[in-house]
Design an enzyme around this catalytic site. Sequence first.
Site, mmCIF file in Angstrom:
data_model
loop_
_atom_site.group_PDB
_atom_site.id
_atom_site.type_symbol
_atom_site.label_atom_id
_atom_site.label_comp_id
_atom_site.label_asym_id
_atom_site.label_seq_id
_atom_site.Cartn_x
_atom_site.Cartn_y
_atom_site.Cartn_z
ATOM 1 C CB CYS A 270 107.463 34.960 78.593
ATOM 2 S SG CYS A 270 106.949 33.239 78.583
HETATM 3 N N1 LIG Z 1 106.548 29.199 76.223
HETATM 4 C C1 LIG Z 1 107.219 29.525 77.325
HETATM 5 O O1 LIG Z 1 108.436 29.631 77.325
HETATM 6 C C2 LIG Z 1 106.486 29.775 78.642
HETATM 7 C C3 LIG Z 1 107.234 29.790 79.818
HETATM 8 C C4 LIG Z 1 106.584 29.976 81.019
HETATM 9 C C5 LIG Z 1 105.210 30.200 81.037
HETATM 10 N N2 LIG Z 1 104.505 30.217 79.876
HETATM 11 C C6 LIG Z 1 103.048 30.441 79.971
HETATM 12 O O2 LIG Z 1 102.384 29.196 79.817
HETATM 13 C C7 LIG Z 1 101.139 29.365 79.138
HETATM 14 C C8 LIG Z 1 101.113 28.494 77.895
HETATM 15 O O3 LIG Z 1 102.138 28.928 77.016
HETATM 16 P P1 LIG Z 1 102.713 28.012 75.863
HETATM 17 O O4 LIG Z 1 103.943 28.681 75.374
HETATM 18 O O5 LIG Z 1 102.771 26.588 76.283
HETATM 19 O O6 LIG Z 1 101.552 28.179 74.767
HETATM 20 P P2 LIG Z 1 101.341 27.285 73.447
HETATM 21 O O7 LIG Z 1 100.598 28.142 72.491
HETATM 22 O O8 LIG Z 1 102.633 26.658 73.039
HETATM 23 O O9 LIG Z 1 100.386 26.114 73.945
HETATM 24 C C9 LIG Z 1 99.111 26.341 74.405
HETATM 25 C C10 LIG Z 1 98.206 25.220 73.900
HETATM 26 O O10 LIG Z 1 96.910 25.438 74.445
HETATM 27 C C11 LIG Z 1 95.953 25.109 73.458
HETATM 28 N N3 LIG Z 1 94.711 25.813 73.764
HETATM 29 C C12 LIG Z 1 94.408 27.109 73.580
HETATM 30 N N4 LIG Z 1 93.190 27.363 74.056
HETATM 31 C C13 LIG Z 1 92.712 26.211 74.564
HETATM 32 C C14 LIG Z 1 91.509 25.846 75.177
HETATM 33 N N5 LIG Z 1 90.549 26.752 75.411
HETATM 34 N N6 LIG Z 1 91.365 24.566 75.544
HETATM 35 C C15 LIG Z 1 92.340 23.671 75.346
HETATM 36 N N7 LIG Z 1 93.521 23.953 74.765
HETATM 37 C C16 LIG Z 1 93.675 25.212 74.370
HETATM 38 C C17 LIG Z 1 96.583 25.558 72.151
HETATM 39 O O11 LIG Z 1 96.030 24.866 71.055
HETATM 40 C C18 LIG Z 1 98.057 25.190 72.389
HETATM 41 O O12 LIG Z 1 98.359 23.891 71.923
HETATM 42 C C19 LIG Z 1 101.037 30.866 78.860
HETATM 43 O O13 LIG Z 1 100.335 31.475 79.903
HETATM 44 C C20 LIG Z 1 102.484 31.320 78.872
HETATM 45 O O14 LIG Z 1 102.603 32.688 79.207
HETATM 46 C C21 LIG Z 1 105.103 29.982 78.673
#
Ligand SMILES: NC(=O)c1ccc[n+]([C@@H]2O[C@H](COP(=O)([O-])OP(=O)(O)OC[C@H]3O[C@@H](n4cnc5c(N)ncnc54)[C@H](O)[C@@H]3O)[C@@H](O)[C@H]2O)c1
Length: 450
Positions: free
Chosen positions: A286
């Site tokens: 983030c």
């Molecule tokens: N991790 C955090 O603390 C946090 C907090 C708030 C917001 N976010 C936002 O949330 C979003 C997700 O982040 P995250 O940390 O959960 O990511 P992550 O990498 O932990 O999880 C994302 C998942 O999406 C899957 N993926 C990727 N491309 C895909 C596709 N085309 N189709 C289906 N699945 C697919 C990946 O395999 C993975 O399992 C991002 O935009 C991030 O900025 C994250």
Amino acid sequence: MAISHAPPQLSDVSHELSLREKIATRSALVGVIGIGYVGLPLAVEKAKVGYGVVGYDRNANRVAQVNTGSSYIRDVPDGDLAQVVANRQLCASADFSTLGRCDVLVICVPTPLTPNKEPDISHIREVGAEIARQLRPGQLVCLESTTYPGTTEEVLLPLLAATGLIVGKDYFVAFSPERVDPGNKRYTTRNTNKVVGGVTAACLSMAADFYQQTIIDVLRVSSPRVAEMTKVFENTFRAVNIALVNEMALLCDRMNIDIWEVMDAAATKPFGIMRFNPGPGVGGHCIPVDPFYLAWKARQYNFHTRFIELAGEINNHMPYFVREKLARTLNQRSRPLKGSKILMLGLAYKKDIPDWRESPALRVLELLADHEAVVDYHDPLVPSFVDERGVARNSVPLDAARLSEADCVLITTDHSNVDWEFVVRHAEVVVDTRNATKHVMHRRDKIVLL
Ligand SMILES: NC(=O)c1ccc[n+]([C@@H]2O[C@H](COP(=O)([O-])OP(=O)(O)OC[C@H]3O[C@@H](n4cnc5c(N)ncnc54)[C@H](O)[C@@H]3O)[C@@H](O)[C@H]2O)c1
């Protein structure tokens, strides 16, 4: 708050009523696309209150793990996951051909940067195109991935609108940013307020109804753009304040003032201040990423977000400063970086979580390797990882022999379950970038703070 959209007409509401009822009675089938740090906790929360949930992911390992009830996200206990899987409330799938069966689709895919630090929203586009292929009347699509203001209406909506179905009447679209703070025990998905912005008034009320089933406070805003801007502002606020404190740390180093003592003292002011800590840099998915989404979008408006650029510059400099501090510490012992044994404690980007994405420790390790230092690392939460050169590395055990053999112990993450007393007792010298050793009372002469 005034909502600018016109309310839907009665003749428009048949899909709206049946979807609303399915949401209220929790008979809606929910598809969560991307079951990572954001998606998996959300999927489990929705399943726990009775929705049928399918977690879609293209990572086959994650899909298999969810289906055996074994969690890879620390904030989701195995027991909770196993229970909803056993009750057939939740399953995972890598087969996206069933998206059309879901009543609600929540998109939680990654939004990284390209190597040139530009937004890479290819995952949102891919998922949006797949949803569009299967879109049917009576579906709600919520985007949760963090992104620049305008993504929902300029990127996702056109894909869906190309089907000819009418948004706000046939189907509903909203943006609702995720605010999860991994490792935070006090604020979880349930008790963290959630902001929602809908493309139309019907979209907003549908999405708010959905989120209210599992979240205590849902705040409605007038558009997806407001919700998108809110999220990137929140993370920019953190990035800028961390940078301010990091700059103070650089100045305090020059002036020989203890930055930690200053921070402790400033934090006693009961108003007008909020504590941020200096450190070896920023990490995770983030803080180092999201502000650049906003900076990129701002340029389309001929606007330069100077705070964001400056904060990025200072925060990115911190690993170099850590290298300098380490080199100075070794220099005082007449040792060069080259050939010195460094034991780095902590690889995760922050305490008590196993996430090492964008971790500043990776950059520090790389910089030390450039100078031919011999670096081992210990992190109880990151047993192995692949470094920037593609070399697989394993965490070494933390024992007295390893500590005393190291020319310098470098603390890059202040995990709670490390015995810092033990570390200081056995190390020759410790460079502590997190003030992890603040409660260690003996041999403080061995400790060099950031
Ligand atoms: N991790 C955090 O603390 C946090 C907090 C708030 C917001 N976010 C936002 O949330 C979003 C997700 O982040 P995250 O940390 O959960 O990511 P992550 O990498 O932990 O999880 C994302 C998942 O999406 C899957 N993926 C990727 N491309 C895909 C596709 N085309 N189709 C289906 N699945 C697919 C990946 O395999 C993975 O399992 C991002 O935009 C991030 O900025 C994250």
